[in-house]
Design an enzyme around this catalytic site. Sequence first.
Site, PDB file in Angstrom:
ATOM      1  N   ARG A 176       7.346  -0.868  -4.507  1.00 28.85           N
ATOM      2  CA  ARG A 176       6.076  -1.028  -4.169  1.00 28.85           C
ATOM      3  C   ARG A 176       5.435  -2.487  -4.352  1.00 28.85           C
ATOM      4  NH1 ARG A 176       1.340   2.076  -2.689  1.00 28.85           N
ATOM      5  NH2 ARG A 176       2.361   4.056  -2.415  1.00 28.85           N
ATOM      6  N   ARG A 202      -1.141   3.019 -12.967  1.00 29.88           N
ATOM      7  CA  ARG A 202      -2.017   2.616 -11.742  1.00 29.88           C
ATOM      8  C   ARG A 202      -1.852   1.698 -11.003  1.00 29.88           C
ATOM      9  NH1 ARG A 202      -8.076   3.576 -13.622  1.00 29.88           N
ATOM     10  NH2 ARG A 202      -8.979   4.317 -11.537  1.00 29.88           N
ATOM     11  N   ALA A 221       0.229   8.271  -6.950  1.00 29.26           N
ATOM     12  CA  ALA A 221       0.229   7.683  -5.868  1.00 29.26           C
ATOM     13  C   ALA A 221      -1.160   7.857  -5.126  1.00 29.26           C
ATOM     14  CB  ALA A 221       1.272   8.009  -4.693  1.00 29.26           C
ATOM     15  N   GLU A 274      -5.992   4.775  -7.310  1.00 28.91           N
ATOM     16  CA  GLU A 274      -5.230   3.142  -7.607  1.00 28.91           C
ATOM     17  C   GLU A 274      -5.875   1.587  -7.169  1.00 28.91           C
ATOM     18  OE1 GLU A 274      -1.541   5.175  -6.288  1.00 28.91           O
ATOM     19  OE2 GLU A 274      -0.626   3.946  -8.014  1.00 28.91           O
TER      20      GLU A 274
END
Lengths: 756, 165
Positions: free
Chosen positions: A307, A339, A506, A707
């Site tokens: 990510r 997060r 997520a 997030e």
Amino acid sequence: MSIGKPLPHDAAQLSVTGRARYLDDLPCPAGTLHLAFGLSDVAHGRITGMDLAAVRAAPDVVAVLTAADIPGHNDVSPNPLPEPLLAEAEVHFAGQALFLVVARSHMAARRAARLGRVEITPLPAIVTLDQALAAGSHFEGGPIVWQSAPPDFTGLEILEGRIEVGGQEHFYLEGQAALALPDEDGMTVQSSTQHPTEVQHKVADALGWPLARVRVEVGRMGGAFGGKESQANGPAVAAALAAHLTGRPCKIRLDRDDDMRMTGKRHEIRIDYRAGLDASGRIRALDLRHMLRCGWSADLSAPVADRAMLHAANAYDIPALRIESHRLRTNTQSATAFRGFGGPQGMMGIERVLAHVAHRTGREPLALRRAHLLAAGQATHYGQELDEAPLPAILDALEARADYAARRAAIARWNAENPILKRGLAISPVMFGISFTLTHLNQAGALVNVYTDGTVALSHGGTEMGQGLNRKIAQIAATAFGIAPEAVRITPTDTAKVPNTSATAASSGTDLNGAAVAAACARIRARLAAMLAAKWGCAPEEIAFEDGKVRADTHAMPFAAAAKAAWEARISLSATGFHATPGLDWNRKTGRGRPFHYFVCGAAATEVVLDILTGEARVLAAHIVHDAGASLNPALDRGQIEGGYVQGLGWLTCEELVWDAAGQLRTHSPSTYKIPAVSDMPGVLDVALWPGGAGAPAIHRARAVGEPPFMLAISAHLALLDACAACGPHWPDLQAPATPEALLAAVARARGEGDA
Amino acid sequence: MAELRVNGTLHRIDAPGDMPLLWVLRDLLGLIGTKYGCGVAACGACTVLVGGVAVRSCQTPLEAVDGPVTTIEGLGQPGALHILQQEWIAHQVAQCGWCQSGQILQAASLLRQIPRPSDAEIDAAMAGNLCRCGTYPRIRAAIHAAAARLAAEGPAAGNADGGAP
């Protein structure tokens, strides 16, 4: 309709009266035993002897367990690589669990845990990123490389640099906890976890049982932030193991220091960059090298580092981007979900590069950022075409709201006149992808029960950790049945009610579970509508559920009466619902595809002031414009945005993890590890939900919110860099966290004094 | 055997004198609203009032308790909430909720000493009460609103002495 209303958190009343019940507040059965771990003081070594006689002889100790006592697998890993609950031949970090004390009280267990005599022959410990690189200590066999096109620097101006960004302790106020209750042929585990299904798997695996014998229940958590995604496995398995071996209920609640010494944290990252600029200052080619501290176990590092790569260009069009990602194994605590899950680290890289380009070229930083933004229809560096590109409009709104141009000018005047207090102001955008990048995790289930008085009790696969998920879910169910949200009760998450769940992570908790709940509600509605259509002589589609009633044309009856009538007609008032996110297609080997269902965008403007004599800094004002889509609950969403910004501010300013050369974590309590306090808050924290969005392709067109706001705080680090740059003509090269020490070093660099 | 007045009720406590007040409240009296956070008086989650003043119960031994104790359960009741609790709900402060009883009691202690605090005075009094969800802007707003109402409605609406004799 209750969706869209700023209704209070489901626990609002409970939280202010002390009646909210967390795991540690549940009544324990008589005879419950309490657990504590014995920990390694050595970062890396071979266990040559374990003398636990004094532990066993300590008052009120019932049992002392080691790896040999585990009937199944000694493994609490969230991935296929093993991660032992209790160390076997080797220890891999200072704080690793060696043995487990089972005692009649929490204090007795903790006191006894100190009495173990464990001989460990030290081995060389890898504590720093440089040591890991030198030793070739990689997970996944070596670096992972993705590129959109090979960067060609021919004819371009080269800009090189490095940003180091420290890790972060979750510091959930409720520490890790679990309570295991053995029954005649199975085990129920109460766990403070974001991932009840994984706890179920790990408990069953440790006991050598089929999954059906283990039931995991999650009530309310006192914060999690990713820190209870995989890290809750260990305490839960320990409790279940002890309960299985003693036949008695067993409870564990980690002491704060133990929690900080044992459990995972955010990945520290170092990013080396090489950018190629054309004459206008536009980045044409970019080579990034990500180096992440993954700690001792693989944990969730692969998807986190992925990510970071996926967000390595944030919202920008970089024509040729190559990213080399090193996932480095160190003899420190595991690095895990937190997060943003790597996204913040990835974004820090490109925002730093753009700040550096602006400094080098003298271009106005926001104009430079705007010139790099991706447009709708363009593809990201991993090949996902953007369906929408709201950032130009969001930035317009933010510039106006924050009075950016006038304040930039005022700050320039201030800095010209004031030699000691320097101000800085910066804007940064966020474009965060929504979906688990492990595609099969994008599914959820729910169980909805309607009772004959018209009230509803439901369970879904998500967990409530303070984010307000249960309130939003109740609003979705209430809207489906046209009843008041107070008539909907969300029962604790339970693997026996909704199986095979994904972690609440997520940012997808509401998208996935809300859609599953809506699907279950729709099935019950359809049954009621069919019944009433036959009775009233109309089409089922004509039946509406609103204002506590079911109606069609001139017919109407209270929802409760419809429920009772259905029961009398022997029609089921219970249904399951399921949801799987459509349209995902991602290949992590090639780094190409469509990993995200959609994106969440926002932008923040932060102004800071820095005392260049002491290095002390304050955030003066933060303005935020954020797209929550058609917000299900604006009050909760604003709370997530404010809180996310504050947590991100801590990551980039005051929170510093320090390991000594031997690998001991020196910051394992709030006395040494500083998270933001109320006194660190800006005088102005202005949050606007962006009204211009068309909404997301998700439940009721709301956007995920957990997030993305965390990364809005990158603007604060850029503002601090801006303040440092006002001290001299040279590149300040501010690192993160921007502690007073880091700020003073950056001021010295700006003045050309080197790292004085 | 120690005598301890908690939320207006006198208890006889059979526990060692060095037992932290936090565990007396939670484990012996079943008052679960007071939370363990760090155990070293550095996070504020365990804050209660002793004689109307905020103390960290995790580092206050039973034998050192020298006044009536007010916990979150004694500040106000469902249906008769203290003004601070009402404003906490109105401003939708709590997220995970763990730190909130400590925050509210610290705020009660503050308002007893400074009825209309400035932002700076709130910061000075509340900086030891950590909230990881980052609800601080709302905490500030709720304290200001409660202070304004207490000034208008009188201290009887928000008496936090905990039934001191």
